[in-house]
Design a protein around this motif. Structure first.
Motif, mmCIF file in Angstrom:
data_model
loop_
_atom_site.group_PDB
_atom_site.id
_atom_site.type_symbol
_atom_site.label_atom_id
_atom_site.label_comp_id
_atom_site.label_asym_id
_atom_site.label_seq_id
_atom_site.Cartn_x
_atom_site.Cartn_y
_atom_site.Cartn_z
ATOM 1 N N THR A 59 19.737 -0.692 22.202
ATOM 2 C CA THR A 59 18.404 -0.585 22.794
ATOM 3 C C THR A 59 17.642 -1.892 22.812
ATOM 4 N N ILE A 60 17.813 -2.739 21.799
ATOM 5 C CA ILE A 60 17.014 -3.967 21.776
ATOM 6 C C ILE A 60 17.843 -5.240 21.876
ATOM 7 N N GLY A 61 19.170 -5.158 21.747
ATOM 8 C CA GLY A 61 20.010 -6.353 21.693
ATOM 9 C C GLY A 61 20.057 -7.104 23.010
ATOM 10 N N ILE A 62 20.038 -8.430 22.918
ATOM 11 C CA ILE A 62 20.045 -9.261 24.113
ATOM 12 C C ILE A 62 21.374 -9.160 24.851
ATOM 13 N N VAL A 63 22.461 -9.163 24.098
ATOM 14 C CA VAL A 63 23.776 -9.071 24.744
ATOM 15 C C VAL A 63 23.967 -7.682 25.357
ATOM 16 N N ALA A 64 23.511 -6.678 24.602
ATOM 17 C CA ALA A 64 23.603 -5.315 25.129
ATOM 18 C C ALA A 64 22.820 -5.205 26.430
ATOM 19 N N TYR A 65 21.685 -5.868 26.461
ATOM 20 C CA TYR A 65 20.849 -5.857 27.663
ATOM 21 C C TYR A 65 21.587 -6.495 28.837
ATOM 22 N N MET A 66 22.216 -7.623 28.560
ATOM 23 C CA MET A 66 22.942 -8.316 29.629
ATOM 24 C C MET A 66 24.117 -7.481 30.111
ATOM 25 N N LEU A 67 24.810 -6.851 29.167
ATOM 26 C CA LEU A 67 25.929 -5.991 29.553
ATOM 27 C C LEU A 67 25.424 -4.834 30.411
ATOM 28 N N ASP A 68 24.269 -4.331 30.025
ATOM 29 C CA ASP A 68 23.657 -3.235 30.770
ATOM 30 C C ASP A 68 23.340 -3.683 32.200
ATOM 31 N N GLN A 69 22.824 -4.901 32.334
ATOM 32 C CA GLN A 69 22.514 -5.451 33.646
ATOM 33 C C GLN A 69 23.773 -5.549 34.501
ATOM 34 N N LEU A 70 24.881 -5.829 33.844
ATOM 35 C CA LEU A 70 26.151 -5.937 34.567
ATOM 36 C C LEU A 70 26.735 -4.561 34.872
ATOM 37 N N GLY A 71 26.049 -3.545 34.442
ATOM 38 C CA GLY A 71 26.513 -2.193 34.736
ATOM 39 C C GLY A 71 27.462 -1.641 33.713
ATOM 40 N N TYR A 72 27.543 -2.304 32.545
ATOM 41 C CA TYR A 72 28.461 -1.815 31.529
ATOM 42 C C TYR A 72 27.685 -0.958 30.534
ATOM 43 N N ASP A 73 28.226 0.197 30.264
ATOM 44 C CA ASP A 73 27.541 1.118 29.367
ATOM 45 C C ASP A 73 27.901 0.785 27.927
ATOM 46 N N TRP A 74 27.185 -0.169 27.350
ATOM 47 C CA TRP A 74 27.501 -0.634 25.998
ATOM 48 C C TRP A 74 26.789 0.229 24.975
ATOM 49 N N ASN A 75 27.522 0.848 24.101
ATOM 50 C CA ASN A 75 26.888 1.542 22.981
ATOM 51 C C ASN A 75 27.900 1.715 21.860
ATOM 52 N N TYR A 76 27.813 0.815 20.903
ATOM 53 C CA TYR A 76 28.814 0.863 19.829
ATOM 54 C C TYR A 76 28.536 1.993 18.844
ATOM 55 N N HIS A 77 27.365 2.632 18.993
ATOM 56 C CA HIS A 77 27.108 3.801 18.148
ATOM 57 C C HIS A 77 27.964 4.980 18.572
ATOM 58 N N VAL A 78 28.451 4.886 19.796
ATOM 59 C CA VAL A 78 29.221 5.995 20.347
ATOM 60 C C VAL A 78 30.694 5.620 20.515
ATOM 61 N N HIS A 79 30.928 4.424 21.017
ATOM 62 C CA HIS A 79 32.289 4.022 21.336
ATOM 63 C C HIS A 79 32.941 3.296 20.167
ATOM 64 N N GLY A 80 33.980 3.903 19.639
ATOM 65 C CA GLY A 80 34.672 3.339 18.476
ATOM 66 C C GLY A 80 35.219 1.946 18.720
ATOM 67 N N ASN A 81 35.819 1.719 19.902
ATOM 68 C CA ASN A 81 36.411 0.410 20.190
ATOM 69 C C ASN A 81 35.364 -0.689 20.196
ATOM 70 N N GLU A 82 34.200 -0.335 20.733
ATOM 71 C CA GLU A 82 33.129 -1.329 20.801
ATOM 72 C C GLU A 82 32.629 -1.667 19.398
ATOM 73 N N ALA A 83 32.536 -0.642 18.565
ATOM 74 C CA ALA A 83 32.119 -0.868 17.184
ATOM 75 C C ALA A 83 33.114 -1.784 16.485
ATOM 76 N N MET A 84 34.385 -1.498 16.683
ATOM 77 C CA MET A 84 35.440 -2.312 16.086
ATOM 78 C C MET A 84 35.324 -3.755 16.556
ATOM 79 N N MET A 85 35.155 -3.905 17.871
ATOM 80 C CA MET A 85 35.065 -5.240 18.442
ATOM 81 C C MET A 85 33.904 -6.016 17.811
ATOM 82 N N LEU A 86 32.794 -5.325 17.659
ATOM 83 C CA LEU A 86 31.606 -5.974 17.129
ATOM 84 C C LEU A 86 31.812 -6.452 15.690
ATOM 85 N N VAL A 87 32.369 -5.596 14.834
ATOM 86 C CA VAL A 87 32.564 -6.030 13.443
ATOM 87 C C VAL A 87 33.621 -7.126 13.360
ATOM 88 N N ILE A 88 34.593 -7.048 14.263
ATOM 89 C CA ILE A 88 35.596 -8.124 14.280
ATOM 90 C C ILE A 88 34.924 -9.451 14.643
#
Ligand SMILES: Nc1ncnc2c1ncn2[C@@H]1O[C@H](COP(=O)(O)OP(=O)(O)OP(=O)(O)O)[C@@H](O)[C@H]1O
Ligand SMILES: [Mg+2]
Lengths: 295, 368
Positions: A132-161
């Protein structure tokens, strides 16, 4: 004349090392013994009754599909963290090795992240990627990508990595840079005269000569990814999302099963397994350091 | 086989305000062995590395076999270089080290093998082909470095003080081997050293350098006999040449030293009487005068001996020109008995005097 410092008193030396020994005993040895003890017991959540159950906790552990899941994601996590942080660090070190002007400035900047505590590093990345507030998440959102690591396991993994790797790059960078600077320039020049292209020089001369450093870092990074990333996981995903937790790596599982799930016996058994892993890794490292020259 | 032409080459290192190489010209003939000699920091390695392509040329041209190579990568110059620290690849065995360049050229395996074994045989390395460099002695490593250069069959060899890490005995031995090898292969060679014995024995021609300038280029004997400057004269020859302050006499046929002693010389023809000069005389060109003639005349000087170094075959005599503080070194036959404190009369070999301009240090022989 005596070169070595000697003590006249017999007790003073013991007094001087006492604090260190005390800390080690209190915070490392004692908990380790307790963990081993507890791993053979089962306790009710209120700590009122304790039963000795022999290897029951271990048997349950290795029959638990969630545990295998955790092993699996731990392997993926450590492998990617290690490769990413070492790869980027090696790349940066190769670049920094060539810089002549302002070299110290670059190096200081590259080393800075190492001074940051894991939790802070986690929070830093959290802020950037917060749906909701992240700058990168915002940019991804602008690109039409539905970024939400609270929901998507792979995205969460990617982020901690990313966060875990980023934190370790500085350390690796320092060692790689030192390794690179220890390679005589004339070797590279000789290879250039022999007709080797820069890429070929890297893979046939520089990389093999860095192999002692690389091996050392490999062990250090695996240990780091296995154990020291707790703070990052805790701050960013708390082992989630989903069940079994998409980022619930072994060290985090010890905590969540033990302190959240209150299964102290099972958690202790997990600690003991981790302890054996870290002992094995340390042995490998010490063995290796003894015969340092590799080529 | 190739010629190397160095034309007006200058070098300023990035970030430095002064020139390291201040304009050097030298044409090296096909098959020639050119030795660059000079004190530490005079720019020998810099010049050699510019020929190799490891250092950019600030201005001027370097041409190999008539082709200007300023912009060519080292690998495209068809040169091979032997480094001071040998620069062997520590993780490869001798065979791997010698064949590295050939494998990059993608030569057939059989050809690589033939060349490596041939070079190894010449250099007596056949028994060590599968050893790592760290398991070799200094001399063997040095030979591997040579072998790596030979197998590439380059048109020019570049050597940067290849023997300076060896002990004295091995250095002498390797020096002979290098000379023999170069004669056998006939490859044009540029060789950097600050050891004058190495320079004198190896060189077809010598370039004596100082502060980024070629003070003199010539055969070893030319440089020894007719040094172009005080610097060259002092640098070549051991023990070093004596330099005494002097003044050309009114008739121009002699020089007068500090104590009033006159030495006859043919060199002063073009000089005005009374001009201040530096008089150079080599220690080996002084001999004890027959029967210690009473008064020095024409070509004799009297000296007060203060120290003796007996080397067996020779005796080096440290002394002062009688009645002055000017020091004079003489190398006399070992059979002469000299003791410290005695006064000795020395004869200067005719034609052995060198005169230099006192202000510029340049040789005055050219003026006569
Ligand atoms: N990469 C460089 N950047 C700046 N200055 C340099 C560089 N390499 C050499 N120099 C300077 O250029 C001068 C000549 O160096 P060079 O290595 O050519 O000397 P050299 O004659 O080979 O001396 P030595 O006998 O000690 O090897 C020295 O003053 C040195 O400090
Ligand atoms: Mg040098």
């Amino acid at each position: 004349m005596q070169k070595r410092v000697t003590f006249n008193s017999r007790t003073l030396p013991y007094l001087l090392v006492a604090p260190q020994i005390l800390i080690t005993l209190l915070f490392f040895i004692w908990p380790a013994i307790q963990a081993v003890g507890q791993s053979f017991q089962r306790e009710d959540p209120f700590g009122l009754r304790t039963a000795f159950v022999w290897f029951d906790n271990y048997i349950r552990l290795f029959g638990d599909p969630f545990y295998y899941h955790s092993i699996q994601i731990t392997l993926v996590f450590s492998l990617l963290v290690t490769l990413l942080s070492m790869g980027v660090a090696l790349f940066l070190a190769t670049m920094a090795d060539r810089v002549i002007r302002g070299a110290t400035g670059y190096k200081t900047l590259l080393i800075a992240p190492y001074a940051i505590a894991p939790v802070i590093a986690g929070v830093l990345w959290l802020f950037m990627f917060q749906p909701t507030i992240g700058i990168v998440a915002y940019m991804l959102d602008q690109l039409g990508y539905d970024w939400n690591y609270h929901v998507h396991g792979n995205e969460a993994m990617m982020l901690v990595i990313l966060a875990a790797a980023w934190k370790q790059i500085s350390y690796n960078f320092l060692f790689f840079l030192a390794g690179l600077q220890a390679i005589p320039k004339s070797l590279i020049e000789a290879a250039a005269i022999d007709g080797a292209s820069p890429t070929r020089r890297f893979w046939t001369i520089i990389f093999p000569l860095l192999s002692p450093t690389t091996f050392f870092l490999l062990v250090v990074n695996i240990v780091y990814a296995f154990f020291d990333t707790f703070g990052i996981i805790d701050a960013v995903t708390s082992g989630g999302p989903g069940s079994p937790g998409a980022t619930n790596i072994l060290v985090y599982k010890v905590y969540s099963d033990g302190f959240v799930g209150l299964d102290l016996g099972g958690s202790s058994a997990q600690s003991v397994v981790l302890m054996i892993i870290v002992i094995a890794l340390t042995v490998v490292q010490f063995r290796y350091i003894e015969r340092r020259v590799h080529y | 086989m190739a010629t190397v032409d160095i034309r007006g080459v200058r070098k300023t290192y990035a970030g430095l305000a002064f020139e390291t190489i201040k304009g050097i010209d030298c044409a090296i003939a096909d098959g020639e062995f050119l030795v660059m000699l000079g004190p530490s920091g005079c720019g020998k390695s810099t010049l050699l590395r510019m020929v190799a392509g490891l250092e950019r040329i600030t201005s001027g041209d370097i041409a190999i076999d008539g082709r200007v190579v300023n912009e060519l990568e080292p690998k495209d110059r068809n040169i091979a270089m032997v480094f001071q620290n040998y620069a062997l690849y520590p993780h490869m065995n001798v065979y791997g080290n010698m064949s590295y360049g050939l494998r990059i050229q993608k030569l057939p395996k059989a050809e690589i093998d033939r060349r490596v074994r041939e070079a190894a045989a010449i250099l007596e390395l056949s028994d060590f082909l599968f050893r790592k460099p760290r398991a070799l002695s200094g001399g063997q490593r040095q030979r591997v470095a040579m072998g790596r250069a030979i197998v590439r069959e380059p048109s020019v060899f570049l050597f940067d003080e290849p023997l300076s890490n060896l002990d004295a005995k091995l250095r002498t031995q390797m020096r002979v081997e290098i000379k023999r090898l170069q004669q056998r292969l006939g490859t044009t060679s540029l060789y950097v050293t600050h050891d004058q014995v190495e320079a004198m024995t190896l060189a077809d021609r010598l370039m004596v350098m100082k502060d980024g300038i070629a003070e003199q280029i010539g055969t070893p004997l030319e440089v020894y006999r007719n040094p172009a400057s005080v610097f060259v004269a002092g640098f070549i020859g051991s023990p070093a040449m004596n330099f005494l302050p002097g003044r050309v006499t009114a008739d121009g046929g002699a020089v007068e030293l500090t104590g009033g002693v006159r030495l006859a010389t043919q060199l002063t023809g073009g000089l005005a009487g009374g001009e201040d000069v530096t008089v150079g005389v080599r220690p080996e060109h002084l001999a004890p005068a027959a029967n210690g003639a009473a008064a020095p005349s024409g070509n004799e000087v009297q000296v007060a001996v203060d120290l003796i170094e007996a080397l067996g075959a020779d005796t080096v005599v440290h002394s002062r020109l009688d009645g002055t503080e000017d020091r004079l070194l003489a190398r006399l036959p070992g059979s002469v008995t000299v003791t410290p404190g005695m006064t000795l009369t020395l004869t200067v070999e005719p034609g052995a005097l060198q005169l230099f301009d006192k202000a510029t240090g340049r040789s005055l022989s050219a003026r006569s």
